[in-house]
Write a protein that holds these residues in place. Sequence first.
Motif, PDB file in Angstrom:
ATOM      1  N   MET A 390       5.255  -8.032   4.008  1.00 44.38           N
ATOM      2  CA  MET A 390       4.703  -9.108   3.322  1.00 44.38           C
ATOM      3  C   MET A 390       4.824  -8.979   1.829  1.00 44.38           C
ATOM      4  SD  MET A 390       1.444 -10.863   5.858  1.00 44.38           S
ATOM      5  CE  MET A 390       0.448  -9.139   5.308  1.00 44.38           C
ATOM      6  N   ASP A 391       5.726  -8.522   1.228  1.00 44.90           N
ATOM      7  CA  ASP A 391       6.449  -7.587   0.234  1.00 44.90           C
ATOM      8  C   ASP A 391       6.647  -8.589  -1.398  1.00 44.90           C
ATOM      9  OD1 ASP A 391       6.345  -5.665  -1.481  1.00 44.90           O
ATOM     10  OD2 ASP A 391       8.302  -4.745  -1.331  1.00 44.90           O
ATOM     11  N   GLY A 392       6.409  -8.547  -1.903  1.00 46.56           N
ATOM     12  CA  GLY A 392       6.654  -9.322  -3.190  1.00 46.56           C
ATOM     13  C   GLY A 392       4.946  -9.536  -3.734  1.00 46.56           C
ATOM     14  N   GLY A 394       2.518  -8.232  -5.882  1.00 47.78           N
ATOM     15  CA  GLY A 394       2.675  -7.917  -6.694  1.00 47.78           C
ATOM     16  C   GLY A 394       3.964  -8.386  -8.447  1.00 47.78           C
ATOM     17  N   ARG A 395       4.978  -8.551  -7.304  1.00 52.26           N
ATOM     18  CA  ARG A 395       5.637  -9.354  -9.001  1.00 52.26           C
ATOM     19  C   ARG A 395       5.732 -10.548  -8.322  1.00 52.26           C
ATOM     20  NH1 ARG A 395      10.427  -7.437  -5.000  1.00 52.26           N
ATOM     21  NH2 ARG A 395       8.853  -6.359  -3.949  1.00 52.26           N
ATOM     22  N   TRP A 396       5.075 -11.124  -7.957  1.00 50.09           N
ATOM     23  CA  TRP A 396       4.886 -12.725  -8.010  1.00 50.09           C
ATOM     24  C   TRP A 396       3.713 -12.435  -9.066  1.00 50.09           C
ATOM     25  CZ3 TRP A 396      -0.032 -15.578  -7.447  1.00 50.09           C
ATOM     26  CH2 TRP A 396       0.517 -16.869  -7.340  1.00 50.09           C
ATOM     27  N   PRO A 403      -2.721 -10.024 -12.921  1.00 53.57           N
ATOM     28  CA  PRO A 403      -2.831  -8.993 -12.651  1.00 53.57           C
ATOM     29  C   PRO A 403      -2.860  -9.515 -10.649  1.00 53.57           C
ATOM     30  CG  PRO A 403      -5.132 -10.327 -12.406  1.00 53.57           C
ATOM     31  CD  PRO A 403      -4.739 -11.339 -13.118  1.00 53.57           C
ATOM     32  N   ARG A 404      -2.211  -8.223 -10.290  1.00 53.89           N
ATOM     33  CA  ARG A 404      -2.139  -8.089  -8.745  1.00 53.89           C
ATOM     34  C   ARG A 404      -2.772  -8.559  -7.963  1.00 53.89           C
ATOM     35  NH1 ARG A 404       2.637  -4.298  -8.303  1.00 53.89           N
ATOM     36  NH2 ARG A 404       1.976  -3.930  -6.230  1.00 53.89           N
ATOM     37  N   SER A 405      -3.988  -8.194  -8.314  1.00 55.25           N
ATOM     38  CA  SER A 405      -5.042  -8.739  -7.264  1.00 55.25           C
ATOM     39  C   SER A 405      -4.946 -10.091  -7.304  1.00 55.25           C
ATOM     40  CB  SER A 405      -6.562  -8.191  -7.883  1.00 55.25           C
ATOM     41  OG  SER A 405      -6.732  -8.770  -9.123  1.00 55.25           O
ATOM     42  N   LYS A 441      -1.240   5.542  -2.991  1.00 59.24           N
ATOM     43  CA  LYS A 441      -0.878   5.832  -3.959  1.00 59.24           C
ATOM     44  C   LYS A 441      -1.533   4.277  -4.849  1.00 59.24           C
ATOM     45  CE  LYS A 441       2.579   8.319  -1.403  1.00 59.24           C
ATOM     46  NZ  LYS A 441       4.164   7.424  -0.745  1.00 59.24           N
ATOM     47  N   ARG A 442      -2.035   3.526  -4.749  1.00 60.51           N
ATOM     48  CA  ARG A 442      -1.508   2.989  -5.366  1.00 60.51           C
ATOM     49  C   ARG A 442      -3.578   2.770  -6.613  1.00 60.51           C
ATOM     50  NH1 ARG A 442       1.144  -3.179  -3.241  1.00 60.51           N
ATOM     51  NH2 ARG A 442       3.001  -2.182  -2.857  1.00 60.51           N
ATOM     52  N   PRO A 443      -3.438   2.263  -7.515  1.00 62.18           N
ATOM     53  CA  PRO A 443      -4.365   2.101  -8.052  1.00 62.18           C
ATOM     54  C   PRO A 443      -5.818   1.703  -7.589  1.00 62.18           C
ATOM     55  CG  PRO A 443      -2.563   0.645  -9.186  1.00 62.18           C
ATOM     56  CD  PRO A 443      -1.858   1.106  -8.485  1.00 62.18           C
TER      57      PRO A 443
HETATM   58  C1  IPE Z   1       2.983  -6.391  -0.634  1.00 63.27           C
HETATM   59  O1  IPE Z   1       2.859  -6.574  -2.192  1.00 63.27           O
HETATM   60  C2  IPE Z   1       1.140  -6.480  -0.566  1.00 63.27           C
HETATM   61  C3  IPE Z   1       0.759  -4.676   0.206  1.00 63.27           C
HETATM   62  C4  IPE Z   1       2.059  -3.632  -0.058  1.00 63.27           C
HETATM   63  C5  IPE Z   1      -0.673  -5.002   0.353  1.00 63.27           C
HETATM   64  P1  IPE Z   1       3.220  -5.790  -2.915  1.00 63.27           P
HETATM   65  O2  IPE Z   1       2.319  -5.593  -3.268  1.00 63.27           O
HETATM   66  O3  IPE Z   1       4.126  -4.981  -2.454  1.00 63.27           O
HETATM   67  O4  IPE Z   1       3.738  -6.414  -4.292  1.00 63.27           O
HETATM   68  P2  IPE Z   1       5.182  -6.037  -4.988  1.00 63.27           P
HETATM   69  O5  IPE Z   1       6.654  -5.108  -4.145  1.00 63.27           O
HETATM   70  O6  IPE Z   1       4.419  -4.487  -5.978  1.00 63.27           O
HETATM   71  O7  IPE Z   1       5.873  -7.009  -5.715  1.00 63.27           O
END
Ligand code: IPE
Length: 637
Positions: A390-392, A394-396, A403-405, A441-443
């Motif tokens: 399930m990716d994307g 953050g970009r969405w 915010p990415r959350s 590795k994410r914030p």
């Molecule tokens: C996937 O979405 C969700 C997780 C990794 C938990 P991302 O957060 O990787 O979204 P992008 O790839 O940065 O858009």
Amino acid sequence: MSMSGVLRVSLSGVYRRAGIHDPFLRRGFEACRRATRDTGEIEYATSLLLPPPLRVATWALYGAVRAVDDLADAHGVSPADRARNLEEWITAFDADMRDRHSTDPVRQALLHSALTWNLSTSFLHTLFEELRQDVNGREFATWQEWRCYSSLINTPLVLRTASLLIRAAGLPLEPETLAAGAPDVALAWQTVVDAIYLTDALVDLADDLDRGHVPLPAEALEEDGVRREELLARRPTPAFAHMVHRLTDQARQWFDQAMVPPVLHPAIGTALTTYTDLYRVRLTSAAHDPGALLQRRPALPWQQRQRVLAPARAKAALAWTFFPVSLRPSPAPTAASGTSFRTEAANARQALRKIQEERRPIAEPEPHPSGARPPQLPAEAMPRHVAIIMDGNGRWATERAKPRSDGHRAGADAIIDVVHGALEIGLSHLTVYAFSTENWKRPAEELQALMYEIPACLGRVYKDSRPLDVRVRWAGLPAGLPIEVVEALTEAEKATRDHSALTLTACVNYGGRAEITAAAAQFAQEAAAGTTAPSSLSEQAFSRYLHVPELPDVDLLLRTGGDLRTSNFLPWQAVYAELMVFDTYWPDFDRRDLWKAIERYASRNRRYGSVPRVPHPAPTPDDNDSATAASGTSQEA
Ligand code: IPE
Ligand code: IPE
Ligand code: MG
């Protein structure tokens, strides 16, 4: 007649009083009696508390079921022959029921009892159907599967025996009717039937293992860390002893549910109580020496047996004497003439399903707001296991200046919709990649949001007064995860272990290499300790060390967000997966995209390294061999 004379009668006296004079018929009843005595010690002892006409009928019911059951799991007979023998018996049975006559003594005894007491014999068809599947051996993954099997294979016989006992009390009723009016009593008895089955599974363990069959659900073994191969090798480990104690306690609790319906004759009440009391004796002797169960069936200790039976005999005799009943069968209450055996069997099956469902209220999946319905696909075209990266998220969110959350929160909604859609289309396994071992590795802020969303989303799947029929599993490692997340995952697994329509595996703190490394380490440890032979390792044996050993191979691997990589996701399980990538960001994905993907999957040609079995269809844009196979992004999104 003297008090004890009601029950203590010589064998020829029993048949005389039961009106069995014909030698051929008597031969059939005798075969049934011996089968009951030899394989159902407790059933037999209990039958002796009933007056002769009822007694012989219980033998016929039990003996006939035994006879057909023996065909399905005959020792030393090939599955093909077992299947053939079973079909022959069933065909002959159908013909006998039509002709109201049999040339087989056991079936004639059954037919005689059914006609005498107006008992429907269609219950046998429910059983036949299960037995047909048993010829190849049967294993249960979950308690739910095990209980379902118990209610299909055991309950029918119990119900018809109950019909007999109710008839003897002169009531124009079927137990199903009684059950409808008193669902709690029905549920209690289903639980007792499970208790009987569990007890028998334990005491007959040695015999089943002989046939390479483990009669307990895999998850019962798993819970105590009992390995199937150790069990088959009859290794009396501490884990096994622990499991036996836990299961005997469990069965005892189930027996405690038993209640005697007050409408029955007091002597029948005594018989029922005696029956469950004897089963408790059997449990105690099973728990006494767990290791011995691996070698032989424990005998019912004579003294304890007598302690239950002697007073029961006196009580039953007294009750039959003071409350005599004319044992003249009453007419069958239901059974509209003209209904075929098979329709009756289907009805019986449906009634049993209902009992099953009532034990555990389950919600139906909610339809999609657009009203879209899933495509109808033949079962063989369906993937068994769909796994999603399930990716994307953050970009969405970034595209919406959020915010990415927020992206992760929207992603949780997409999961819920896809779960409903998976249930609607009848998918059995869905695995979602929620958090990878690389995502640390994410914030910190984003990690916090993710660690909040994971338990919240799980709660939406199963914490409802009527939860979905979804079984949750967790693949991943606890190290590093907040304790609340670990607890939420393990609690979800526990709370949903009886659910069966869809297995939803959440990959949280999951890494494919970590999974394989951990499995290898565990195997190496066992090999070093001498509990596993290094040479026993095979692909199948190895997969049992993975996070979720029973997870089937991935058939269809989806990724949203447009990237063409697998990011350390299920390397072991997905070696033969069909790949599809969607440009859509995960929060924009919904069940209709899942259905589209499944439809595409259905038209793909899977060769597994072989040559095509059917002539290759004209190439389509989604053909396996097309250069854009993996991406095909614009068409698939
Ligand atoms: C996937 O979405 C969700 C997780 C990794 C938990 P991302 O957060 O990787 O979204 P992008 O790839 O940065 O858009
Ligand atoms: C894969 O997505 C992990 C999950 C969906 C949980 P990532 O966004 O973490 O993968 P990469 O970094 O693009 O490979
Ligand atoms: Mg990403």
